[in-house]
Design an enzyme around this catalytic site. Structure first.
Site, PDB file in Angstrom:
ATOM      1  N   LEU A  53      35.134 -62.871 -15.986  1.00 38.43           N
ATOM      2  CA  LEU A  53      35.475 -62.063 -17.145  1.00 38.43           C
ATOM      3  C   LEU A  53      35.716 -63.022 -18.304  1.00 38.43           C
ATOM      4  O   LEU A  53      36.427 -64.014 -18.151  1.00 38.43           O
ATOM      5  CB  LEU A  53      36.733 -61.225 -16.882  1.00 38.43           C
ATOM      6  CG  LEU A  53      36.730 -60.385 -15.594  1.00 38.43           C
ATOM      7  CD1 LEU A  53      38.045 -59.601 -15.490  1.00 38.43           C
ATOM      8  CD2 LEU A  53      35.546 -59.418 -15.561  1.00 38.43           C
ATOM      9  N   GLU A  54      35.161 -62.709 -19.466  1.00 34.28           N
ATOM     10  CA  GLU A  54      35.082 -63.678 -20.549  1.00 34.28           C
ATOM     11  C   GLU A  54      36.424 -64.253 -20.989  1.00 34.28           C
ATOM     12  O   GLU A  54      36.506 -65.376 -21.437  1.00 34.28           O
ATOM     13  CB  GLU A  54      34.380 -63.054 -21.758  1.00 34.28           C
ATOM     14  CG  GLU A  54      35.134 -61.872 -22.365  1.00 34.28           C
ATOM     15  CD  GLU A  54      34.486 -61.391 -23.660  1.00 34.28           C
ATOM     16  OE1 GLU A  54      33.312 -61.033 -23.615  1.00 34.28           O
ATOM     17  OE2 GLU A  54      35.163 -61.394 -24.699  1.00 34.28           O
ATOM     18  N   LEU A  55      37.490 -63.469 -20.892  1.00 33.96           N
ATOM     19  CA  LEU A  55      38.773 -63.934 -21.398  1.00 33.96           C
ATOM     20  C   LEU A  55      39.408 -65.002 -20.528  1.00 33.96           C
ATOM     21  O   LEU A  55      40.433 -65.573 -20.892  1.00 33.96           O
ATOM     22  CB  LEU A  55      39.740 -62.755 -21.590  1.00 33.96           C
ATOM     23  CG  LEU A  55      40.337 -62.113 -20.347  1.00 33.96           C
ATOM     24  CD1 LEU A  55      41.445 -61.170 -20.772  1.00 33.96           C
ATOM     25  CD2 LEU A  55      39.343 -61.377 -19.530  1.00 33.96           C
ATOM     26  N   GLY A 134      32.041 -60.893 -26.156  1.00 30.00           N
ATOM     27  CA  GLY A 134      31.211 -61.931 -25.545  1.00 30.00           C
ATOM     28  C   GLY A 134      29.760 -61.489 -25.346  1.00 30.00           C
ATOM     29  O   GLY A 134      28.951 -62.248 -24.806  1.00 30.00           O
TER      30      GLY A 134
END
Lengths: 256, 299
Positions: A53-55, A134
């Protein structure tokens, strides 16, 4: 594998999305149905995929997926790493290690360009939506991109009104000329699975879902995709996949 | 030396027109108490930056505090768009310099490292790049790689005047620890000229020294430390409390229209003297207690 007797449209879409992921791959997952599809793949045929997950979340095992997308802590549960954007989208994605980017979209065009930024209304005014997050980064740097969206003529156009995330741009090698490798490989809608012609990079129907027809698929698109002579029916989800979605992945029915 | 102070003093240190990097991500670790105080102190013409639009930026946009947002887009997931931000952008009252998550993170990273620019593969061929070239022509460029001869898009670093970071644990010097994913907060702090730390818990420096591997913010970067519980409400703080779903729904409904949002502000921001009164207003200890995180789940 018994085919499910009854299933919801989103469950078929999630199953078709899951099928695009091969065991062992590294998958960057965007907001929405891609989350369900990725966890479905991991719970069934691809236990060794790594979900990012991008975060800054690596390989979580959530008890439920929650309602707030990637920022919901429910989806970070039992992750192996809690890190950052620079780690995920930088040191994995930009570095070239993401096999599949998995995105939801608002509008897509014949060359797989994705719009999540704005839509025009009939009065010529624009309404703003989510923008990139993202999404642009994933579409630019993943080895291939799979997209999931509604099959709706307003959302499937010859050219999108705003390119948030690049597909093959206008075809003709325009994408690779910019130094971008990869590109969209599949678009999964609630009526069909679509791919891209290796030469022209135009969208091509791969299969149509049960209970729909080619006419229905084409009538609800605002451009003409390539239609192969031999058109298979999309494999429906199995009983086990439907059970996994309802009981383990999304028990609260947030995506139903 | 202690930097512990009140929220009102910390906010008063920010001049009109400053560039503030905010720590929120959608509905997580948003600097809400800070944003409320900024609105009460009537700061104007602020620039706010963050990778993904969050509730802290949305409320500031709705209250007319911002003249510019530099971000990568964003929403509240299935509870809807950031209506205030989108409305202000559509109406042209704020300028949106809109990139992507990684381009924002790279801009902070370049700022944190003192680099003059940073190459990136993202944005090329997109309308995001065209838009940025129009609204902020001095933030992108191209360069030829001296080693390979390849052409690269490059981004200008970001150097915010102040980073405001909502954390779980800090000491009085501002050494701060973030639990859970930290999105771009570390790079924001390191790229900014100074940092205001808003912490749920204030601990002794001895506690920080016991787990130094968790410390992401060094005290020497910090100008003010403010300790307030539930300072990110209604957003979540990992290992401290869950988001307040009912209050986020209430905010979502109210912020759909300018009038509804004004009523929200009158009630929850202007209608209370400070954060303590806000906490009473949203349900007090009994309600807040129900949001406290399960230590195993983190939410």
């Amino acid at each position: 594998m018994t085919v499910a007797k009854e299933y919801a449209s989103f469950e078929l879409m999630a199953a078709a999305g899951a099928r695009e992921l091969k065991d062992g791959e590294i998958v960057a997952v965007g907001l929405g149905l891609p989350v369900v599809a990725a966890f479905l793949a991991k719970a069934s045929h691809a236990p060794n995929i790594t979900i990012l997950l991008e975060l800054g979340v690596v390989d979580p095992e959530p008890l439920e997926i929650g309602v707030h997308g990637l920022s919901d802590p429910r989806i970070w549960y039992r992750a192996k790493i809690h890190a950052s954007f620079v780690d995920m989208l930088g040191a994995v994605l930009h570095r070239g290690l993401v096999d599949v980017g998995f995105l939801g979209g608002l509008e897509i065009d014949a060359y797989g360009n994705l719009n999540t930024t704005l839509l025009g209304d009939p009065k010529g005014k624009f309404r703003r939506f989510t923008g990139s997050g993202g999404g642009n980064d994933i579409a630019s740097s993943a080895r291939r991109t799979v997209m999931i969206m509604r099959h709706d003529a307003r959302k499937l156009n010859e050219a999108v009104s705003f390119i948030t995330s690049p597909g093959y741009l206008r075809g003709d090698g325009e994408r690779s000329a910019l130094g971008l490798t990869g590109g969209p490989s599949r678009v999964i809608t609630d009526k069909a699975v679509l791919g891209f012609d290796p030469e022209s990079k135009r969208m091509k129907i791969e299969s149509i879902h049960p209970d729909t027809s080619l006419e229905d698929v084409l009538e609800n698109m605002n451009f003409k995709p390539i239609v192969p002579d031999d058109l298979p029916i999309t494999e429906p989800p199995t009983e086990e996949q439907v059970r996994l979605i309802r009981e383990e992945i999304d028990p609260k029915g947030n995506y139903a | 030396m202690t930097k512990v102070t009140t929220l009102s003093e910390a906010v008063a240190s920010i001049p009109q027109g400053a560039h503030v990097a905010l720590s929120g991500f959608a509905t997580a670790r948003c600097a809400m108490a800070f944003a409320h105080e900024v609105i009460r102190q009537d700061l104007k013409e602020l620039t706010v930056s963050q990778c993904v639009g969050a509730m802290d930026a949305d409320i500031l946009a709705g209250a007319g505090v911002l003249s510019r947002i530099i971000y990568g887009g964003g929403s509240r997931g299935r509870t809807g768009q950031h209506f205030c931000l989108n409305r202000a952008i559509e109406q042209g009252t704020i300028i949106a310099e809109e990139y992507s998550s990684l381009s924002m993170a790279f801009r902070y990273l370049a700022g944190s490292l003192g680099l003059p620019f940073i190459p990136i593969r993202s944005l090329q061929g997109s309308d995001i790049l065209k838009h940025v070239q129009e609204v902020a022509p001095d933030t992108t460029g191209t360069i030829t790689d001296p080693f390979t001869g390849d052409d690269w898009l490059v981004l200008k670093p970001l150097s915010p005047d102040v980073a405001v970071v909502q954390v779980q644990v800090a000491d009085e010097e501002g050494n701060a620890q973030i639990l859970g994913p930290r999105w771009e907060n570390e790079e924001q702090v390191k790229a900014s000229k100074r940092t205001i730390v808003i912490t749920e818990r204030l601990v002794s420096t001895e506690m920080i020294r016991r787990e130094p591997d968790r410390t992401l913010v060094s005290g020497f970067r910090v100008s003010h430390v403010v300790q307030l519980p539930f300072a990110a409400h209604p957003s979540s703080v990992f290992q401290a409390y869950d988001f307040d779903e009912a209050h986020i729904d209430l905010y979502a409904k109210a912020s759909k229209t300018a009038e509804g949002f004004q009523t929200y502000l009158d009630q929850y921001v202007y209608g209370v003297k400070d954060h303590w009164e806000y906490l009473e207003k949203v349900g007090g200890m009994q309600h807040l207690n129900s949001l406290i995180a399960d230590p195993l789940l983190g939410y």
